[in-house]
Design a protein around this motif. Structure first.
Motif, PDB file in Angstrom:
ATOM      1  N   PRO A  46       0.669  -1.143   0.149  1.00 49.38           N
ATOM      2  CA  PRO A  46      -0.156   0.006   0.133  1.00 49.38           C
ATOM      3  C   PRO A  46       0.955   1.267  -0.108  1.00 49.38           C
ATOM      4  CG  PRO A  46      -0.729  -1.622   1.555  1.00 49.38           C
ATOM      5  CD  PRO A  46       0.484  -2.223   1.252  1.00 49.38           C
ATOM      6  N   ALA A  47       1.920   1.124   0.681  1.00 49.57           N
ATOM      7  CA  ALA A  47       3.062   2.447   0.488  1.00 49.57           C
ATOM      8  C   ALA A  47       3.283   2.925  -0.925  1.00 49.57           C
ATOM      9  CB  ALA A  47       3.976   2.008   1.302  1.00 49.57           C
ATOM     10  N   LYS A  48       3.126   1.977  -1.803  1.00 53.84           N
ATOM     11  CA  LYS A  48       3.914   2.343  -3.191  1.00 53.84           C
ATOM     12  C   LYS A  48       2.339   2.571  -4.274  1.00 53.84           C
ATOM     13  CE  LYS A  48       7.861  -0.123  -2.689  1.00 53.84           C
ATOM     14  NZ  LYS A  48       8.987  -1.435  -3.299  1.00 53.84           N
ATOM     15  N   VAL A  49       1.092   2.671  -3.437  1.00 54.86           N
ATOM     16  CA  VAL A  49       0.331   3.006  -4.330  1.00 54.86           C
ATOM     17  C   VAL A  49      -0.202   4.274  -3.643  1.00 54.86           C
ATOM     18  CG1 VAL A  49      -2.110   2.416  -5.126  1.00 54.86           C
ATOM     19  CG2 VAL A  49      -0.128   0.789  -4.961  1.00 54.86           C
ATOM     20  N   HIS A  50      -0.520   5.474  -4.790  1.00 55.17           N
ATOM     21  CA  HIS A  50      -0.837   6.706  -4.220  1.00 55.17           C
ATOM     22  C   HIS A  50      -2.070   7.260  -4.781  1.00 55.17           C
ATOM     23  CE1 HIS A  50       3.475   6.362  -3.125  1.00 55.17           C
ATOM     24  NE2 HIS A  50       3.414   6.003  -4.258  1.00 55.17           N
ATOM     25  N   GLU A  51      -2.732   8.011  -3.933  1.00 55.53           N
ATOM     26  CA  GLU A  51      -3.866   9.060  -4.642  1.00 55.53           C
ATOM     27  C   GLU A  51      -3.346   9.888  -5.311  1.00 55.53           C
ATOM     28  OE1 GLU A  51      -5.628  10.214  -0.998  1.00 55.53           O
ATOM     29  OE2 GLU A  51      -6.595   7.944  -0.754  1.00 55.53           O
ATOM     30  N   ILE A  52      -3.985  10.510  -6.314  1.00 58.28           N
ATOM     31  CA  ILE A  52      -3.584  11.746  -7.400  1.00 58.28           C
ATOM     32  C   ILE A  52      -4.115  13.139  -6.924  1.00 58.28           C
ATOM     33  CG2 ILE A  52      -3.181  10.022  -9.200  1.00 58.28           C
ATOM     34  CD1 ILE A  52      -5.441  11.371 -10.630  1.00 58.28           C
ATOM     35  N   ASP A  53      -5.238  12.713  -5.920  1.00 62.42           N
ATOM     36  CA  ASP A  53      -5.967  14.166  -5.435  1.00 62.42           C
ATOM     37  C   ASP A  53      -6.131  15.259  -6.563  1.00 62.42           C
ATOM     38  OD1 ASP A  53      -6.433  12.907  -2.942  1.00 62.42           O
ATOM     39  OD2 ASP A  53      -4.190  13.298  -2.412  1.00 62.42           O
ATOM     40  N   HIS A  54      -6.712  14.974  -7.544  1.00 61.74           N
ATOM     41  CA  HIS A  54      -6.746  15.895  -8.681  1.00 61.74           C
ATOM     42  C   HIS A  54      -8.272  16.675  -8.433  1.00 61.74           C
ATOM     43  CE1 HIS A  54      -6.552  17.882 -12.619  1.00 61.74           C
ATOM     44  NE2 HIS A  54      -7.967  17.726 -12.537  1.00 61.74           N
ATOM     45  N   ALA A  55      -8.071  17.953  -8.293  1.00 59.81           N
ATOM     46  CA  ALA A  55      -9.328  18.832  -7.986  1.00 59.81           C
ATOM     47  C   ALA A  55      -9.204  19.903  -9.040  1.00 59.81           C
ATOM     48  CB  ALA A  55      -9.344  19.288  -6.469  1.00 59.81           C
ATOM     49  N   GLY A  56      -9.926  20.002 -10.108  1.00 62.06           N
ATOM     50  CA  GLY A  56      -9.731  21.250 -11.190  1.00 62.06           C
ATOM     51  C   GLY A  56     -11.014  21.555 -11.432  1.00 62.06           C
ATOM     52  N   GLU A  57     -10.786  22.348 -12.534  1.00 60.46           N
ATOM     53  CA  GLU A  57     -12.241  23.180 -12.857  1.00 60.46           C
ATOM     54  C   GLU A  57     -13.421  22.253 -13.427  1.00 60.46           C
ATOM     55  OE1 GLU A  57     -13.792  26.260 -16.339  1.00 60.46           O
ATOM     56  OE2 GLU A  57     -11.575  25.774 -16.184  1.00 60.46           O
ATOM     57  N   TRP A  58     -12.825  20.922 -14.081  1.00 60.76           N
ATOM     58  CA  TRP A  58     -13.711  20.174 -14.780  1.00 60.76           C
ATOM     59  C   TRP A  58     -14.067  18.610 -13.999  1.00 60.76           C
ATOM     60  CZ3 TRP A  58     -16.486  22.082 -18.568  1.00 60.76           C
ATOM     61  CH2 TRP A  58     -16.228  23.171 -19.077  1.00 60.76           C
ATOM     62  N   PHE A  59     -12.938  18.295 -13.323  1.00 59.49           N
ATOM     63  CA  PHE A  59     -12.944  16.973 -12.535  1.00 59.49           C
ATOM     64  C   PHE A  59     -12.294  16.977 -11.397  1.00 59.49           C
ATOM     65  CE2 PHE A  59     -12.138  16.486 -17.453  1.00 59.49           C
ATOM     66  CZ  PHE A  59     -13.120  15.921 -17.685  1.00 59.49           C
ATOM     67  N   THR A  60     -12.988  16.065 -10.435  1.00 57.72           N
ATOM     68  CA  THR A  60     -12.341  15.897  -9.205  1.00 57.72           C
ATOM     69  C   THR A  60     -12.290  14.445  -9.095  1.00 57.72           C
ATOM     70  OG1 THR A  60     -13.667  17.745  -8.155  1.00 57.72           O
ATOM     71  CG2 THR A  60     -12.691  15.883  -6.692  1.00 57.72           C
ATOM     72  N   VAL A  61     -10.882  14.055  -9.103  1.00 56.84           N
ATOM     73  CA  VAL A  61     -10.437  12.406  -9.143  1.00 56.84           C
ATOM     74  C   VAL A  61      -9.586  12.344  -7.939  1.00 56.84           C
ATOM     75  CG1 VAL A  61      -9.630  10.649 -10.505  1.00 56.84           C
ATOM     76  CG2 VAL A  61     -10.809  12.404 -11.758  1.00 56.84           C
ATOM     77  N   GLU A  62      -9.980  11.450  -6.960  1.00 55.70           N
ATOM     78  CA  GLU A  62      -9.021  11.196  -5.859  1.00 55.70           C
ATOM     79  C   GLU A  62      -7.840  10.180  -6.348  1.00 55.70           C
ATOM     80  OE1 GLU A  62     -10.083  10.769  -1.472  1.00 55.70           O
ATOM     81  OE2 GLU A  62     -10.202   8.598  -2.119  1.00 55.70           O
ATOM     82  N   GLY A  63      -8.269   8.983  -6.918  1.00 57.77           N
ATOM     83  CA  GLY A  63      -7.482   7.971  -7.363  1.00 57.77           C
ATOM     84  C   GLY A  63      -7.442   6.950  -5.988  1.00 57.77           C
TER      85      GLY A  63
END
Length: 449
Positions: free
Chosen positions: A189-206
């Motif tokens: 699990p330590a080698k898998v990461h959320e991307i935490d993208h929060a933009g104008e069009w999309f919110t994607v945690e990962g």
């Protein structure tokens, strides 16, 4: 010289009417897996870089405010989903790449990232994504989402690609899959990461759903030729599918693409520009011209006008012939008319000009003749414009591609213009050489985690 086969999983690609030719098999073969397998084996025998699948969702209903001409002419309908063909076609080839069109307007980026990682795994690293923003207003009526204004679609696509690249490049470390039986741990699990993208069009945690594939990111294709499209391609595309005139104005478009890429911090030579090319090759010039004449006899003007109107959003059937094209507001693809303007910038193109141009040229037939003649033409076009190769459409299929493989490719090889073996094992290596499996270090969207 790079060569890619340009086709669609439908009865009748861009050369409208050729489904009527007795040697054409596409109208029944497109829905038969064995037919596609035979075709890709032929392309790999000819050392093609890949096969490029065009695709759309929705119907061409702009011409005459009806989809009747599109249905009569098999204008991209009926058509099957080409993504489902790719694993089966990869299973019967070793080196050929598979580029497929997938829309940023109709699919969520999280889903797109998963799809292309899956295809990259199943093909052993031989997949590419042709990034399109989509343009058919009919798609809205099929529940596929609103078609935004032209430039806004590209603004949204900028962020869409950012999300996908973050998922591919930043979410999983190399070595995240540990398969540690004693620790009861498949993935660290330590080698898998959320991307935490929060933009104008999309919110994607990962995180991304799929472990890194052989290429991580598929080869990124882009086909924008409008000013905004070229800007997007310069920032996004690794392989850019273009339609430019074979003169100094075409050279200026290619140079502008590379200049904008350099301004974005990219290595401009790490973009491959492919010109769309309608090609017919035969043993002699006379035989090739005879096939060209057959194209002209069978060419469906109504079918191509249905395609043109869908591309541009301009209903040429709803305006007088002397109406200037520039006077008609359009929200779809601007490429075709802008290319014609480059050829003759002082000419005022009208609705009547469009119909005549399409009818006279069978939709823009470009390169016709014996292997020597066509090789000369392709070489001259490359030297004049600076493109790196051609995305080839031909007819009838498979005859047209067999002719290219059996006659044109050996002539190009004799001239030292074309490979005699594949350079690597992935699609990206087909374009950029051995060891070039991943995004180039200067690629601006390849941001460190």
């Amino acid at each position: 010289m790079h060569l890619s086969a340009f086709i669609q999983a439908s009865p009748n690609h861009q050369i409208k009417g050729m489904w009527k030719h007795p040697a054409d098999e596409t109208s029944w073969g497109y829905r038969t897996l064995s037919w596609w397998q035979d075709l890709v084996r032929t392309l790999e025998r000819g050392y093609f870089d890949g096969i490029f699948f065009a695709d759309v969702l929705g119907t061409y209903d702009v011409y005459g405010a009806s989809r009747e001409a599109a249905l009569r002419g098999a204008v991209q309908i009926p058509g099957i989903d080409p993504t489902l063909l790719i694993p089966a076609l990869a299973a019967c080839t070793e080196h050929l790449g598979f580029a497929v069109t997938f829309s940023t307007s109709h699919h969520a980026p999280y889903h797109t990232a998963r799809l292309f990682s899956t295809l990259d795994h199943l093909t052993g690293g031989r997949v590419g994504w042709n990034i399109v923003t989509s343009y058919l207003s009919d798609a809205e009526r099929q529940g596929l989402g609103k078609i935004l204004p032209h430039d806004t679609r590209y603004d949204r696509a900028d962020e869409y690609v950012d999300v996908c690249v973050k998922l591919w490049e930043q979410s999983w470390d190399e070595g995240a899959i540990v398969r540690d039986v004693e620790a009861d741990t498949f993935t660290d699990p330590a080698k898998v990461h959320e991307i935490d993208h929060a933009g104008e069009w999309f919110t994607v945690e990962g995180p991304h759903m799929v472990e890194p594939s052989p290429q991580r990111t598929p080869v990124l294709y882009q086909a924008g030729n409008s000013a905004r499209g070229v800007e997007f391609a310069a920032n996004t595309g690794e392989v850019v599918f273009m339609s430019v005139p074979g003169n100094d104005k075409g050279a200026a478009v290619v140079a502008s693409l590379r200049e904008q890429a350099a301004a974005a911090g990219r290595d401009p030579e790490h973009i491959k520009a492919l010109q769309v090319a309608r090609v017919v090759v035969a043993e002699t010039d006379a035989e090739a011209r005879a096939m060209r004449d057959a194209w002209s006899r069978l060419f469906s003007v109504d079918g191509y006008l249905a395609l043109f109107c869908g591309w541009t959003g301009i209903d040429v059937g709803g305006h007088p012939p002397d109406t200037p094209i520039d006077d008609i507001e359009a929200n779809a693809i601007r490429t075709q008319v802008e290319r014609w303007k480059l050829e003759d910038p002082d000419k005022v193109w009208t609705v009547g000009d469009v119909a005549r141009r399409l009818s006279d040229t069978a939709g823009g037939l470009g390169f016709v003749g014996s292997p020597t003649t066509v090789a000369d033409q392709l070489e001259e076009f490359m030297e004049t414009t600076g493109v790196d190769g051609f995305n080839v459409t031909t007819a009838p299929v498979p005859w047209g591609f067999e002719q290219i493989v059996d006659y044109l490719v050996p002539e190009l090889q004799r001239r030292g213009r074309f490979r005699t073996s594949y350079e690597g094992t992935t699609f990206r290596e087909n374009f950029f050489g051995p060891g070039q499996r991943h995004l180039h270090p200067t690629y601006p969207r390849r941001q460190p985690r």
